[in-house]
Motif scaffolding. Sequence first.
Motif, mmCIF file in Angstrom:
data_model
loop_
_atom_site.group_PDB
_atom_site.id
_atom_site.type_symbol
_atom_site.label_atom_id
_atom_site.label_comp_id
_atom_site.label_asym_id
_atom_site.label_seq_id
_atom_site.Cartn_x
_atom_site.Cartn_y
_atom_site.Cartn_z
ATOM 1 N N HIS A 35 0.820 -1.213 0.000
ATOM 2 C CA HIS A 35 0.000 0.000 0.000
ATOM 3 C C HIS A 35 0.854 1.264 0.000
ATOM 4 O O HIS A 35 0.509 2.253 -0.652
ATOM 5 N N MET A 36 1.973 1.224 0.701
ATOM 6 C CA MET A 36 2.855 2.390 0.704
ATOM 7 C C MET A 36 3.464 2.601 -0.678
ATOM 8 O O MET A 36 3.671 3.732 -1.105
ATOM 9 N N ASN A 37 3.715 1.526 -1.409
ATOM 10 C CA ASN A 37 4.208 1.651 -2.774
ATOM 11 C C ASN A 37 3.185 2.365 -3.656
ATOM 12 O O ASN A 37 3.545 3.206 -4.483
ATOM 13 N N ALA A 38 1.905 2.045 -3.474
ATOM 14 C CA ALA A 38 0.851 2.724 -4.239
ATOM 15 C C ALA A 38 0.799 4.210 -3.880
ATOM 16 O O ALA A 38 0.650 5.068 -4.759
ATOM 17 N N LEU A 39 0.934 4.531 -2.596
ATOM 18 C CA LEU A 39 0.931 5.932 -2.170
ATOM 19 C C LEU A 39 2.173 6.657 -2.686
ATOM 20 O O LEU A 39 2.098 7.828 -3.067
ATOM 21 N N LEU A 40 3.303 5.965 -2.725
ATOM 22 C CA LEU A 40 4.533 6.546 -3.256
ATOM 23 C C LEU A 40 4.382 6.839 -4.748
ATOM 24 O O LEU A 40 4.747 7.916 -5.224
ATOM 25 N N THR A 41 3.819 5.892 -5.472
ATOM 26 C CA THR A 41 3.586 6.076 -6.908
ATOM 27 C C THR A 41 2.681 7.270 -7.164
ATOM 28 O O THR A 41 2.879 8.018 -8.123
ATOM 29 N N ALA A 42 1.707 7.485 -6.290
ATOM 30 C CA ALA A 42 0.784 8.620 -6.420
ATOM 31 C C ALA A 42 1.414 9.926 -5.948
ATOM 32 O O ALA A 42 0.822 10.993 -6.111
ATOM 33 N N GLY A 43 2.604 9.846 -5.361
ATOM 34 C CA GLY A 43 3.285 11.038 -4.888
ATOM 35 C C GLY A 43 2.805 11.554 -3.547
ATOM 36 O O GLY A 43 3.133 12.665 -3.148
ATOM 37 N N LEU A 44 2.051 10.743 -2.821
ATOM 38 C CA LEU A 44 1.467 11.185 -1.555
ATOM 39 C C LEU A 44 2.380 10.980 -0.356
ATOM 40 O O LEU A 44 2.149 11.561 0.701
ATOM 41 N N ILE A 45 3.389 10.155 -0.532
ATOM 42 C CA ILE A 45 4.365 9.941 0.549
ATOM 43 C C ILE A 45 5.774 10.045 -0.015
ATOM 44 O O ILE A 45 5.972 10.002 -1.232
ATOM 45 N N GLU A 46 6.731 10.162 0.882
ATOM 46 C CA GLU A 46 8.142 10.154 0.522
ATOM 47 C C GLU A 46 8.822 9.065 1.339
ATOM 48 O O GLU A 46 8.314 8.682 2.397
ATOM 49 N N ILE A 47 9.948 8.579 0.830
ATOM 50 C CA ILE A 47 10.686 7.555 1.573
ATOM 51 C C ILE A 47 12.111 8.006 1.800
ATOM 52 O O ILE A 47 12.655 8.831 1.060
ATOM 53 N N LYS A 48 12.690 7.453 2.844
ATOM 54 C CA LYS A 48 14.110 7.656 3.142
ATOM 55 C C LYS A 48 14.647 6.311 3.602
ATOM 56 O O LYS A 48 14.082 5.690 4.497
ATOM 57 N N ARG A 49 15.716 5.866 2.991
ATOM 58 C CA ARG A 49 16.332 4.594 3.355
ATOM 59 C C ARG A 49 17.486 4.846 4.327
ATOM 60 O O ARG A 49 18.373 5.639 4.048
ATOM 61 N N ILE A 50 17.430 4.155 5.460
ATOM 62 C CA ILE A 50 18.515 4.191 6.429
ATOM 63 C C ILE A 50 18.833 2.751 6.788
ATOM 64 O O ILE A 50 17.996 2.046 7.352
#
Length: 78
Positions: A35-50
């Motif tokens: 679901h977060m991938n779908a929100l990311l694709t829609a531009g509604l969330i951002e990610i940061k890898r640590i």
Amino acid sequence: MLYHELFPSTIRDKEAYGSELAKHLNLTTATVSHHMNALLTAGLIEIKRIDTRIYYTTNKTTLKDILERSKKLLIGED
């Protein structure tokens, strides 16, 4: 769990990682990731890898833009 229930309490004002969200929402990490991938694709969330974790947070710029466009479209406000 609906999108509006996720954002206000979990990632609106801070970052959260996948398993943290899964625990909070009582979902599997795979479901959260999907679901977060779908929100990311829609531009509604951002990610940061640590290291091995992916942290999610809202994309406030995009959300503000959507709200402004919606106001113009639905009630004619500029």
